[in-house]
Design a protein around this motif. Structure first.
Motif, PDB file in Angstrom:
ATOM      1  N   UNK A   3       0.836  -1.271  -0.163  1.00 33.15           N
ATOM      2  CA  UNK A   3       0.079  -0.066  -0.136  1.00 33.15           C
ATOM      3  C   UNK A   3       0.973   1.164   0.044  1.00 33.15           C
ATOM      4  N   UNK A   4       2.153   1.252   0.787  1.00 37.38           N
ATOM      5  CA  UNK A   4       2.739   2.449   0.790  1.00 37.38           C
ATOM      6  C   UNK A   4       3.626   2.458  -0.609  1.00 37.38           C
ATOM      7  N   UNK A   5       3.845   1.508  -1.045  1.00 36.62           N
ATOM      8  CA  UNK A   5       4.709   1.622  -2.409  1.00 36.62           C
ATOM      9  C   UNK A   5       3.697   2.206  -3.457  1.00 36.62           C
ATOM     10  N   UNK A   6       2.398   1.631  -3.431  1.00 36.57           N
ATOM     11  CA  UNK A   6       1.483   2.036  -4.436  1.00 36.57           C
ATOM     12  C   UNK A   6       1.199   3.639  -4.283  1.00 36.57           C
ATOM     13  N   UNK A  11       2.868   2.180  -8.482  1.00 40.11           N
ATOM     14  CA  UNK A  11       2.680   0.958  -8.902  1.00 40.11           C
ATOM     15  C   UNK A  11       2.927  -0.205  -7.923  1.00 40.11           C
ATOM     16  N   UNK A  12       2.544  -1.332  -7.866  1.00 41.75           N
ATOM     17  CA  UNK A  12       2.414  -2.170  -6.641  1.00 41.75           C
ATOM     18  C   UNK A  12       3.764  -2.869  -6.508  1.00 41.75           C
ATOM     19  N   UNK A  13       3.973  -3.237  -5.287  1.00 42.00           N
ATOM     20  CA  UNK A  13       5.274  -3.851  -4.736  1.00 42.00           C
ATOM     21  C   UNK A  13       4.898  -5.321  -5.123  1.00 42.00           C
ATOM     22  N   UNK A  14       3.880  -5.906  -4.845  1.00 42.04           N
ATOM     23  CA  UNK A  14       3.407  -7.071  -5.349  1.00 42.04           C
ATOM     24  C   UNK A  14       2.561  -7.197  -6.500  1.00 42.04           C
ATOM     25  N   UNK A  15       3.125  -7.804  -7.587  1.00 41.07           N
ATOM     26  CA  UNK A  15       2.492  -7.956  -8.871  1.00 41.07           C
ATOM     27  C   UNK A  15       1.603  -9.013  -8.890  1.00 41.07           C
ATOM     28  N   UNK A  16       1.806 -10.004  -8.517  1.00 39.00           N
ATOM     29  CA  UNK A  16       0.964 -11.276  -8.774  1.00 39.00           C
ATOM     30  C   UNK A  16       0.910 -11.949  -7.262  1.00 39.00           C
ATOM     31  N   UNK A  17      -0.185 -12.322  -6.924  1.00 35.70           N
ATOM     32  CA  UNK A  17      -0.490 -13.220  -5.563  1.00 35.70           C
ATOM     33  C   UNK A  17      -1.200 -14.461  -5.753  1.00 35.70           C
ATOM     34  N   UNK A  18      -0.689 -15.538  -5.496  1.00 33.35           N
ATOM     35  CA  UNK A  18      -1.114 -16.980  -5.819  1.00 33.35           C
ATOM     36  C   UNK A  18      -1.585 -17.583  -4.434  1.00 33.35           C
TER      37      UNK A  18
END
Length: 66
Positions: A3-6, A11-18
């Motif tokens: 959230x802070x990076x966004x 842009x997201x810090x985490x691009x994909x979450x599985x």
């Protein structure tokens, strides 16, 4: 941290979450943590690392990330 990076960079810090969808929803619902608090939490974890009894290589890996 995502959230802070966004917020700061757009842009997201985490691009994909599985992982489990419920975990992602739980994180999205949390209030944003201030960067100062993230640093404090990282330092606290670093200071307790030696007492966790990790294998040497694992402790080194975690220390570098913190």
């Amino acid at each position: 941290m995502d959230a802070v990076i966004r917020r700061l960079y757009g842009w997201p810090f985490v691009t994909d979450y599985y992982g489990p969808p419920a975990w992602k929803q739980a994180v999205v619902s949390e209030p944003e943590t201030e960067p100062r608090e993230l640093v404090h939490q990282a330092i606290t974890l670093l200071n307790t690392l030696s007492g966790q009894n990790f294998l040497f290589q694992r402790a080194q890996y975690l220390e570098k990330h913190l």
